[in-house]
Design a protein around this motif. Sequence first.
Motif, PDB file in Angstrom:
ATOM      1  N   PRO A 197       9.828   0.152  -4.110  1.00 14.05           N
ATOM      2  CA  PRO A 197      10.368  -0.382  -2.857  1.00 14.05           C
ATOM      3  C   PRO A 197       9.650   0.091  -1.597  1.00 14.05           C
ATOM      4  O   PRO A 197      10.103  -0.227  -0.498  1.00 14.05           O
ATOM      5  N   HIS A 198       8.536   0.817  -1.748  1.00 12.11           N
ATOM      6  CA  HIS A 198       7.858   1.348  -0.549  1.00 12.11           C
ATOM      7  C   HIS A 198       6.389   1.612  -0.870  1.00 12.11           C
ATOM      8  O   HIS A 198       6.061   2.571  -1.557  1.00 12.11           O
ATOM      9  N   LEU A 199       5.513   0.742  -0.354  1.00  7.89           N
ATOM     10  CA  LEU A 199       4.077   0.944  -0.542  1.00  7.89           C
ATOM     11  C   LEU A 199       3.330   0.438   0.688  1.00  7.89           C
ATOM     12  O   LEU A 199       3.481  -0.714   1.086  1.00  7.89           O
ATOM     13  N   HIS A 200       2.477   1.314   1.252  1.00 10.08           N
ATOM     14  CA  HIS A 200       1.627   0.897   2.376  1.00 10.08           C
ATOM     15  C   HIS A 200       0.404   0.198   1.788  1.00 10.08           C
ATOM     16  O   HIS A 200      -0.675   0.776   1.685  1.00 10.08           O
ATOM     17  N   LEU A 201       0.605  -1.065   1.446  1.00  8.47           N
ATOM     18  CA  LEU A 201      -0.404  -1.795   0.666  1.00  8.47           C
ATOM     19  C   LEU A 201      -1.628  -2.181   1.494  1.00  8.47           C
ATOM     20  O   LEU A 201      -2.705  -2.383   0.941  1.00  8.47           O
TER      21      LEU A 201
ATOM     22  N   HIS B  88      13.910   4.282   4.913  1.00  8.19           N
ATOM     23  CA  HIS B  88      12.797   4.907   4.191  1.00  8.19           C
ATOM     24  C   HIS B  88      12.495   6.299   4.770  1.00  8.19           C
ATOM     25  O   HIS B  88      12.635   6.514   5.974  1.00  8.19           O
ATOM     26  N   HIS B  89      12.041   7.172   3.898  1.00  8.86           N
ATOM     27  CA  HIS B  89      11.622   8.547   4.237  1.00  8.86           C
ATOM     28  C   HIS B  89      12.795   9.448   4.641  1.00  8.86           C
ATOM     29  O   HIS B  89      13.223  10.268   3.878  1.00  8.86           O
ATOM     30  N   CYS B  90      13.257   9.345   5.888  1.00  2.00           N
ATOM     31  CA  CYS B  90      14.401  10.157   6.358  1.00  2.00           C
ATOM     32  C   CYS B  90      14.173  11.640   6.070  1.00  2.00           C
ATOM     33  O   CYS B  90      15.068  12.352   5.609  1.00  2.00           O
TER      34      CYS B  90
ATOM     35  N   MET C 207      13.251   0.158   7.532  1.00  2.00           N
ATOM     36  CA  MET C 207      12.758   1.020   8.608  1.00  2.00           C
ATOM     37  C   MET C 207      12.373   2.400   8.098  1.00  2.00           C
ATOM     38  O   MET C 207      13.095   2.990   7.282  1.00  2.00           O
ATOM     39  N   LEU C 208      11.237   2.911   8.594  1.00  9.29           N
ATOM     40  CA  LEU C 208      10.838   4.294   8.330  1.00  9.29           C
ATOM     41  C   LEU C 208      11.533   5.158   9.386  1.00  9.29           C
ATOM     42  O   LEU C 208      11.322   4.949  10.586  1.00  9.29           O
ATOM     43  N   LEU C 209      12.361   6.099   8.924  1.00  7.78           N
ATOM     44  CA  LEU C 209      13.238   6.820   9.835  1.00  7.78           C
ATOM     45  C   LEU C 209      13.014   8.327   9.754  1.00  7.78           C
ATOM     46  O   LEU C 209      12.865   8.875   8.659  1.00  7.78           O
TER      47      LEU C 209
ATOM     48  N   GLN D 218       6.406   4.679  -4.181  1.00  4.91           N
ATOM     49  CA  GLN D 218       5.064   5.272  -4.330  1.00  4.91           C
ATOM     50  C   GLN D 218       4.526   5.729  -2.971  1.00  4.91           C
ATOM     51  O   GLN D 218       3.798   6.694  -2.894  1.00  4.91           O
ATOM     52  N   ASP D 219       4.886   4.987  -1.925  1.00  4.45           N
ATOM     53  CA  ASP D 219       4.486   5.279  -0.553  1.00  4.45           C
ATOM     54  C   ASP D 219       3.012   4.982  -0.302  1.00  4.45           C
ATOM     55  O   ASP D 219       2.682   4.034   0.378  1.00  4.45           O
ATOM     56  N   ASP D 220       2.120   5.806  -0.841  1.00  2.00           N
ATOM     57  CA  ASP D 220       0.696   5.653  -0.505  1.00  2.00           C
ATOM     58  C   ASP D 220      -0.175   5.695  -1.754  1.00  2.00           C
ATOM     59  O   ASP D 220       0.175   6.330  -2.748  1.00  2.00           O
TER      60      ASP D 220
HETATM   61 ZN    ZN Z   1       5.652   5.504   4.040  1.00  2.00          ZN
END
Ligand code: ZN
Length: 389
Positions: A58-62, A252-254, A220-222, A306-308
């Motif tokens: 659910p989270h990838l800076h593609l 996301h993140h928090c 949102m990245l928070l 995965q994020d990055d």
């Molecule tokens: Zn991220």
Amino acid sequence: MEKRYDLLIRRARLRAGASCDIGIAAGRIAAIAGRLDGGAATVIDAGGRLVTESFVNPHLHLCKVWTAAMIDDAAMQAYHGDGMANAASAIDLAAQVKAKYDESWITPNARRAVALAALHGNLHIRALADVDTKARLEGVKALLRVRDEFKGIVDVQVVAFAQDGIVREPGAAALMREAMVLGADVVGGIPWIERSPGDVAEHIKTCFDLAVEFDKDVSMLLDDTGDAGSRTLEAMARAALARGWQGRAAAHHCRAMALYPADYVRALAALLREARVPVISDPHTGPLHARVRELLAEGVTVCLGQDDISDAYYPFGRNNMLEVAFLAAHLLWMTTRTDMERLYDMVTVDAARAMNLPGFGLAVGKQADLVVLDAPDVLEALRTRRRRT
Ligand SMILES: [Zn+2]
């Protein structure tokens, strides 16, 4: 003989332990039973191996994958060092790459990352594309192209993501709107990066205005910072309630949550439950992370991303969600068998719920997005982190 199924998986072991056959027709699960009769165009003998829902990221800076070589270590040092006190300057340092942003090289990088996802049974990705005056719409265009190329194989949701802010980045709001017109699937914000509480509120409002106008979910990245006073998760959850976007806004993140007082975390968890805001954590990509165990205990949906993949913020990553869960097991000290099952949910069914995926699940009538693991159970799957098909 008439073929009842397009695909028949024989001797599949389910997570609950039962062995069964799974018949698939027209892309959906048509039957699950101890033994299914009727032919199939293709038969896979799972041989007692674990068969589950596909993995979900659910989270990838593609748009940034494999850009690490384009930048020095300064951004990574700023993001990971000093208890994340310099996270905001890391984002500014990492933005250097965006001067070179061009759809022509982002597209093959993104294609390679999504192909890797398919190899690892990771069939649903929420992919963020930077939208600002440096990146312009190059990342969005590349990811939309890759999304369309992989239709039917990997389902990619493209997030138009205002990585450098909206108020502090004049021009970003108009570009965000253009990205939605081009066909982005999700509105992405990062309110904590703004310079004042008023600007944070304006950022959040702009994102929800777009979400309502285009009828899209929000991500949102928070509070991705070592500042215990960063409280944009609460602000976003309150906005989700006020705008009637319950269940359609993901957090996301928090990471600053790691520094919040315990009573505030409990109150926040109640708010997240009410607004049905899932928390997507990536504990392997930063020294602080959301309070995953406490949120789970409070009944908040929590999943892992995965994020990055090899960019300014994280050197590794290959879209293998078993690897992400394995790293989380260590970083969160989730090591019991019950924890393993929970971690597995966090990269499959819970992540699917966070992304509002329709028809996801291992049940008759659901979409046939399944993986056959080279392991008999979840513990071995996490130990070996190998796919079968
Ligand atoms: Zn991220």
